[in-house]
Scaffold this active site. Structure first.
Site, PDB file in Angstrom:
ATOM      1  N   PHE A  98       0.837  -1.205   0.000  1.00  0.00           N
ATOM      2  CA  PHE A  98       0.000   0.000   0.000  1.00  0.00           C
ATOM      3  C   PHE A  98       0.871   1.253   0.000  1.00  0.00           C
ATOM      4  O   PHE A  98       0.667   2.187   0.759  1.00  0.00           O
ATOM      5  CB  PHE A  98      -0.969  -0.034   1.199  1.00  0.00           C
ATOM      6  CG  PHE A  98      -2.274   0.663   0.934  1.00  0.00           C
ATOM      7  CD1 PHE A  98      -3.236   0.070   0.132  1.00  0.00           C
ATOM      8  CD2 PHE A  98      -2.528   1.921   1.457  1.00  0.00           C
ATOM      9  CE1 PHE A  98      -4.447   0.713  -0.137  1.00  0.00           C
ATOM     10  CE2 PHE A  98      -3.721   2.575   1.202  1.00  0.00           C
ATOM     11  CZ  PHE A  98      -4.684   1.976   0.415  1.00  0.00           C
ATOM     12  N   ALA A 135       2.906   4.121  -2.774  1.00  0.00           N
ATOM     13  CA  ALA A 135       2.374   5.148  -3.685  1.00  0.00           C
ATOM     14  C   ALA A 135       1.391   4.542  -4.688  1.00  0.00           C
ATOM     15  O   ALA A 135       0.320   5.113  -4.948  1.00  0.00           O
ATOM     16  CB  ALA A 135       3.527   5.816  -4.418  1.00  0.00           C
ATOM     17  N   THR A 147       4.050  -4.991  -3.704  1.00  0.00           N
ATOM     18  CA  THR A 147       5.143  -4.759  -2.757  1.00  0.00           C
ATOM     19  C   THR A 147       6.402  -4.408  -3.565  1.00  0.00           C
ATOM     20  O   THR A 147       6.447  -4.636  -4.770  1.00  0.00           O
ATOM     21  CB  THR A 147       5.381  -5.989  -1.842  1.00  0.00           C
ATOM     22  OG1 THR A 147       5.732  -7.107  -2.650  1.00  0.00           O
ATOM     23  CG2 THR A 147       4.146  -6.334  -1.027  1.00  0.00           C
ATOM     24  N   LYS A 177       8.167  -6.122 -10.028  1.00  0.00           N
ATOM     25  CA  LYS A 177       8.952  -6.717 -11.117  1.00  0.00           C
ATOM     26  C   LYS A 177       9.846  -7.870 -10.644  1.00  0.00           C
ATOM     27  O   LYS A 177      10.239  -8.703 -11.452  1.00  0.00           O
ATOM     28  CB  LYS A 177       9.855  -5.642 -11.761  1.00  0.00           C
ATOM     29  CG  LYS A 177       9.089  -4.530 -12.424  1.00  0.00           C
ATOM     30  CD  LYS A 177      10.026  -3.517 -13.056  1.00  0.00           C
ATOM     31  CE  LYS A 177      10.646  -2.566 -12.057  1.00  0.00           C
ATOM     32  NZ  LYS A 177       9.830  -1.526 -11.495  1.00  0.00           N
ATOM     33  N   VAL A 187       6.291  -2.644 -17.131  1.00  0.00           N
ATOM     34  CA  VAL A 187       7.118  -2.016 -18.175  1.00  0.00           C
ATOM     35  C   VAL A 187       6.355  -0.807 -18.695  1.00  0.00           C
ATOM     36  O   VAL A 187       5.248  -0.933 -19.203  1.00  0.00           O
ATOM     37  CB  VAL A 187       7.389  -2.988 -19.348  1.00  0.00           C
ATOM     38  CG1 VAL A 187       8.305  -2.335 -20.381  1.00  0.00           C
ATOM     39  CG2 VAL A 187       7.995  -4.292 -18.845  1.00  0.00           C
ATOM     40  N   ASP A 246      16.855  -2.278 -12.882  1.00  0.00           N
ATOM     41  CA  ASP A 246      15.450  -2.023 -13.211  1.00  0.00           C
ATOM     42  C   ASP A 246      15.223  -2.197 -14.719  1.00  0.00           C
ATOM     43  O   ASP A 246      14.261  -2.857 -15.138  1.00  0.00           O
ATOM     44  CB  ASP A 246      15.096  -0.591 -12.755  1.00  0.00           C
ATOM     45  CG  ASP A 246      13.710  -0.169 -13.179  1.00  0.00           C
ATOM     46  OD1 ASP A 246      12.735  -0.666 -12.579  1.00  0.00           O
ATOM     47  OD2 ASP A 246      13.590   0.651 -14.114  1.00  0.00           O
ATOM     48  N   LYS A 269      12.921  -5.120 -16.714  1.00  0.00           N
ATOM     49  CA  LYS A 269      11.890  -4.815 -17.721  1.00  0.00           C
ATOM     50  C   LYS A 269      12.208  -5.512 -19.041  1.00  0.00           C
ATOM     51  O   LYS A 269      11.320  -6.018 -19.728  1.00  0.00           O
ATOM     52  CB  LYS A 269      11.793  -3.301 -17.901  1.00  0.00           C
ATOM     53  CG  LYS A 269      11.218  -2.617 -16.663  1.00  0.00           C
ATOM     54  CD  LYS A 269      11.428  -1.110 -16.680  1.00  0.00           C
ATOM     55  CE  LYS A 269      10.788  -0.443 -15.462  1.00  0.00           C
ATOM     56  NZ  LYS A 269      11.208   0.955 -15.278  1.00  0.00           N
ATOM     57  N   GLY A 279       5.314   6.358 -11.886  1.00  0.00           N
ATOM     58  CA  GLY A 279       4.386   7.253 -11.202  1.00  0.00           C
ATOM     59  C   GLY A 279       3.256   6.451 -10.591  1.00  0.00           C
ATOM     60  O   GLY A 279       2.821   5.447 -11.173  1.00  0.00           O
TER      61      GLY A 279
HETATM   62  N1  HSE Z   1      12.887   3.503 -11.103  1.00  0.00           N
HETATM   63  C1  HSE Z   1      12.059   3.333 -12.258  1.00  0.00           C
HETATM   64  C2  HSE Z   1      12.419   4.356 -13.304  1.00  0.00           C
HETATM   65  C3  HSE Z   1      10.604   3.457 -11.957  1.00  0.00           C
HETATM   66  O1  HSE Z   1      13.171   5.293 -13.007  1.00  0.00           O
HETATM   67  O2  HSE Z   1      11.980   4.235 -14.434  1.00  0.00           O
HETATM   68  C4  HSE Z   1       9.960   2.163 -11.626  1.00  0.00           C
HETATM   69  O3  HSE Z   1       9.899   1.297 -12.719  1.00  0.00           O
END
Ligand code: HSE
Length: 331
Positions: free
Chosen positions: A8, A10, A91, A120, A147, A215, A219, A310
């Site tokens: 829970f 953002a 989470t 992810k 993604v 990250d 993706k 976001g």
């Molecule tokens: N940290 C990632 C980014 C956001 O800067 O795109 C979450 O996927």
């Protein structure tokens, strides 16, 4: 549709706000989305009739947890025992062992619950097995927010290009590093650009996830499985982050009409690395934007651009996945 929301932060709070604000879902899509359980690291709450969404958000802001709304419940037990149709797993991503999301997703799939994940970690580490587990148990696993956030990159490739043979793709999939590299193009040193990104709340709590390309690699792995039908996990990605990119590299690229971008590519092999991208290439977006170019056998190269992260954008992707599940189940 009865939903358990685990996580829970953002995104979870934005989802609660989004669901509360949308009284057209039943008339437009023929389903009511009822949050029967919600959990976070401080505890959980459940109510078969549906939790009060405004109260959940208020309680979280005031006490730092949703615990205290509805009936108290242990988040893990809730996923195991509470009657629900879908688990939304939100989470934080963990690329070491995928926990706690990995266990949450597997528990839900095994008991025949559909899953929407914006986490992810479990997908990057075990997507082929999780897809198999969902298929075996006759349920759906959706993750369009992993993604591109609210930008429907996975759906575009999977559905809009249906029947096409995608031969390769390359994308800017991490907004934070793109923001830092854009700042460096304006002459800012790496450390200052990172501090600026941090002050705007862009950088992950563990900055290595952004800076070292984890990250973006996660993706890329998800895309490779879902779009290209590959059976790969994160260790299959060759990965270089942006820590060693210098202002001199950025200036040299600019002299050649290019910009250094952290590009995730799938062209036979999987790689994340900072490379020059021509300024005239539509892929060459600035700031926190994401972009991806798919090259297909008969349709050429197409680029999709949008905000990649976001809370509310990602919450919107969850709603999209829930409605997708509803449509698939209703036939
Ligand atoms: N940290 C990632 C980014 C956001 O800067 O795109 C979450 O996927």
């Amino acid at each position: 549709m009865r939903v358990i929301l685990n996580g829970f932060g953002a995104v979870g709070q934005s989802l609660a706000g989004l669901l509360a604000s949308r009284d057209d879902i039943y008339t437009s899509y023929g389903t009511k989305i009822r949050l029967v359980g919600a959990g976070d690291s401080g505890g959980g709450a459940c109510l078969e009739a549906g939790l009060d969404l405004a109260e959940l958000v208020r309680t979280k802001r005031e006490r730092g947890t949703v615990s205290g709304c509805g009936r108290p419940a242990d988040p893990k037990e809730m996923i195991r025992d509470l009657e629900a149709d879908v688990l939304v797993e939100a989470t934080p991503s963990n690329y070491v062992d995928g926990e706690p999301g990995m266990t949450n997703i597997m528990t839900a799939l095994k008991r025949g619950m559909h899953v929407v994940s914006v986490n992810k970690g479990p997908l990057a580490l075990a997507l082929p097995s999780l897809i198999e587990m969902a298929t075996y148990n006759g349920v759906l696993l959706r993750f369009s927010g992993t993604v591109g956030g609210g930008t429907p990159i996975l759906n575009y490739a999977k559905n809009s290009l249906r029947g096409e043979h995608i031969t390769s793709f390359r994308g800017i999939l991490n907004g934070t590093t793109n923001y830092i590299l854009s700042n460096m193009e304006d002459g800012m040193a790496f450390g200052d650009a990172l501090a600026d990104a941090r002050s705007r709340g862009y950088v992950e709590a563990d900055e290595s996830l952004d800076l070292d390309g984890l990250d973006a690699a996660a993706k890329l792995t998800i895309l490779a499985n879902w779009v290209m039908g590959m059976k790969v996990t994160m260790p299959d990605v060759r990965r270089t982050g942006i820590r060693d990119v210098t202002l001199q590299d950025v200036r040299r690229a600019a002299e050649d009409g290019s910009a250094i971008k952290l590009v995730a590519s799938c062209d036979g092999s999987l790689e994340v690395a900072p490379v020059p991208v021509s300024r005239s290439d539509p892929l060459c977006v600035n700031g926190t934007l994401n972009a991806i170019s798919f090259t297909s056998e008969h349709s050429g190269t197409q680029t999709i651009i949008g905000r990649g992260a976001g809370g509310i954008e990602t919450a919107s992707s969850i709603l999209r996945d829930l409605l997708d599940i509803r449509r698939a189940v209703a036939g």
